[in-house]
Motif scaffolding. Structure first.
Motif, PDB file in Angstrom:
ATOM      1  N   ALA A 190      14.761 -12.275   2.006  1.00  0.00           N
ATOM      2  CA  ALA A 190      15.001 -11.219   3.001  1.00  0.00           C
ATOM      3  C   ALA A 190      13.851 -11.180   4.000  1.00  0.00           C
ATOM      4  CB  ALA A 190      15.147  -9.870   2.299  1.00  0.00           C
ATOM      5  N   PRO A 191      14.145 -11.292   5.315  1.00  0.00           N
ATOM      6  CA  PRO A 191      13.084 -11.218   6.325  1.00  0.00           C
ATOM      7  C   PRO A 191      12.381  -9.861   6.245  1.00  0.00           C
ATOM      8  CG  PRO A 191      15.151 -11.955   7.314  1.00  0.00           C
ATOM      9  CD  PRO A 191      15.467 -11.493   5.917  1.00  0.00           C
ATOM     10  N   GLY A 192      11.090  -9.842   6.593  1.00  0.00           N
ATOM     11  CA  GLY A 192      10.350  -8.581   6.559  1.00  0.00           C
ATOM     12  C   GLY A 192       8.898  -8.827   6.214  1.00  0.00           C
ATOM     13  N   ASP A 193       8.133  -7.730   6.092  1.00  0.00           N
ATOM     14  CA  ASP A 193       6.718  -7.823   5.751  1.00  0.00           C
ATOM     15  C   ASP A 193       6.513  -7.419   4.296  1.00  0.00           C
ATOM     16  OD1 ASP A 193       6.443  -8.387   8.365  1.00  0.00           O
ATOM     17  OD2 ASP A 193       5.454  -6.510   8.918  1.00  0.00           O
ATOM     18  N   TYR A 194       5.676  -8.159   3.612  1.00  0.00           N
ATOM     19  CA  TYR A 194       5.396  -7.855   2.208  1.00  0.00           C
ATOM     20  C   TYR A 194       3.893  -7.878   1.980  1.00  0.00           C
ATOM     21  CZ  TYR A 194      10.322  -8.922   1.988  1.00  0.00           C
ATOM     22  OH  TYR A 194      11.660  -8.922   2.215  1.00  0.00           O
ATOM     23  N   LEU A 195       3.493  -7.392   0.818  1.00  0.00           N
ATOM     24  CA  LEU A 195       2.085  -7.283   0.498  1.00  0.00           C
ATOM     25  C   LEU A 195       1.669  -8.392  -0.467  1.00  0.00           C
ATOM     26  CD1 LEU A 195      -0.372  -5.431   0.844  1.00  0.00           C
ATOM     27  CD2 LEU A 195       0.457  -4.090  -1.080  1.00  0.00           C
ATOM     28  N   LEU A 196       0.497  -8.984  -0.171  1.00  0.00           N
ATOM     29  CA  LEU A 196      -0.082  -9.990  -1.060  1.00  0.00           C
ATOM     30  C   LEU A 196      -1.438  -9.451  -1.509  1.00  0.00           C
ATOM     31  CD1 LEU A 196      -0.375 -13.787  -0.207  1.00  0.00           C
ATOM     32  CD2 LEU A 196      -2.326 -12.530  -1.068  1.00  0.00           C
ATOM     33  N   LEU A 197      -1.725  -9.505  -2.791  1.00  0.00           N
ATOM     34  CA  LEU A 197      -2.954  -8.909  -3.312  1.00  0.00           C
ATOM     35  C   LEU A 197      -3.723  -9.899  -4.158  1.00  0.00           C
ATOM     36  CD1 LEU A 197      -0.827  -6.073  -4.677  1.00  0.00           C
ATOM     37  CD2 LEU A 197      -2.651  -5.540  -3.081  1.00  0.00           C
TER      38      LEU A 197
END
Ligand SMILES: [Cu+2]
Length: 348
Positions: A190-197
């Protein structure tokens, strides 16, 4: 760096605009093709645990009450020494459950260990305290950009201590270990912004070690990569410098005068730097260039040796762009550094 400045930094750290979107009760939305499989294993183990927890605790409470000693000196009336049916049952059922857990977990492990052949390869460098992503065309970035519906393989390495790349929405987590390469893959759906930690405690600023993952709609990834690869095409030197500053220096250098891991860049151009060994130097083009390439040569008084070298990481043109940006942050007009340092020229 003193304790106070690190506390300030924590307080002022901007949370990324990509807070996890809720999916199910415990877990964020499933944004990769492998997420459903991971969640299946998680919830299978979860519900088995809930079921047996309730069963065992309830029976325990019941037995404690039912078979309690009622009189002083009372002996158990009827001791059961063993019960074959019961023993086979409580061995066979857990065995079946554990085999199912192993099968599901092992299948997921094997899937994750074998990236599809047509995977897009992106290299990831972890360091205290930043992520860096190297794209196949040579472009490097502090954000992870990927196309939707395409498998992506990340190859991880670390420049200092052990870190761990964690993208909750994709259900992937992999250690970045100094001196070796680890890889993991995913396919975003799904296109979009996600968080990487970072999921491995790696020092004082561990909690600031996050990055943005951008999943592009079909066709947009190539467009992004082309624009990002040549920032000079559409920007002035100082604008490119600002971009590079935000990506590579802002974690340690502020522009508002507050000390962080390193000194602030506000109003330093033309000033005099004081070093640990008592010597000084005027902050001008060559000094800034040296600070970027060989930070260990001159250590600014009151700061440790925490600045990494950017030798081989920034091109000459990029270093010049950063110098232009630092110049712009100073109240002085850019000009002859010597005369500025001597204080012979003041301007707004
Ligand atoms: Cu880390």
């Amino acid at each position: 760096m003193n304790m106070l400045s690190s506390l300030n930094l924590l307080a002022s750290a901007d949370l990324p605009s990509v807070a996890p979107r809720p999916g199910s009760f415990w877990l964020p939305t499933q944004a990769s093709t492998g997420a459903a499989q991971t969640d299946l294993v998680f919830y299978f183990i979860y519900w088995v645990s809930v079921f047996f927890f309730i069963l065992i605790v309830a029976l325990m409470v019941y037995f404690v009450i039912r078979y309690r000693r009622r009189r002083e000196g009372e002996l158990p009336a009827n001791q059961v020494t063993h019960n074959t049916t019961l023993e086979i049952t409580w061995s066979a059922i857990p065995l079946v459950l554990v085999v199912i857990m192993f099968y599901l977990g092992f299948r997921g492990f094997i899937d994750l260990a074998r990236p599809p052949r047509d995977s897009l390869d992106i290299r990831v460098e972890a360091s205290k305290w930043a992520w860096w992503f190297n794209y196949p065309n040579g472009h490097g970035d502090n954000e992870l950009h990927v196309p939707v519906d395409q498998p992506v393989r990340l190859t991880l390495e670390s420049r200092d201590v052990i870190h761990s790349l964690y993208i909750p929405a994709f259900r992937i987590k992999k250690d970045a270990v100094p001196g070796r390469y680890n890889s993991v893959w995913f396919e975003a759906k799904a296109p979009g912004d996600y968080l990487l930690l970072c999921a491995e405690y790696c020092g004082t600023q561990h909690s600031d070690m996050y990055a943005k993952v951008v999943v592009h709609e079909p066709g947009k990834y190539e467009q992004w990569l082309e624009n990002a690869s040549d920032p000079f095409k559409t920007r002035t030197m100082a604008e490119v410098g600002e971009l590079l500053y935000l990506k590579r220096c802002a974690g340690c250098h502020s522009i508002d005068g507050t000390a962080n891991v390193g000194p602030s860049f506000k109003d330093i151009y033309g000033e005099t730097a004081q070093f640990d060994d008592g010597s000084t130097a005027t902050i001008e083009d060559n000094y800034i260039r040296e600070s970027i390439l060989y930070p260990q040569r001159k250590i600014v008084r009151g700061y440790g040796k925490d600045m990494p070298s950017f030798k081989g990481q920034l091109s000459d043109r990029e270093i010049t762009a950063i110098i232009e940006y630092i110049k712009q942050l100073s109240a002085h007009e850019s000009g002859d550094a010597d005369s500025l340092a001597a204080g012979t020229q003041e301007s707004s």
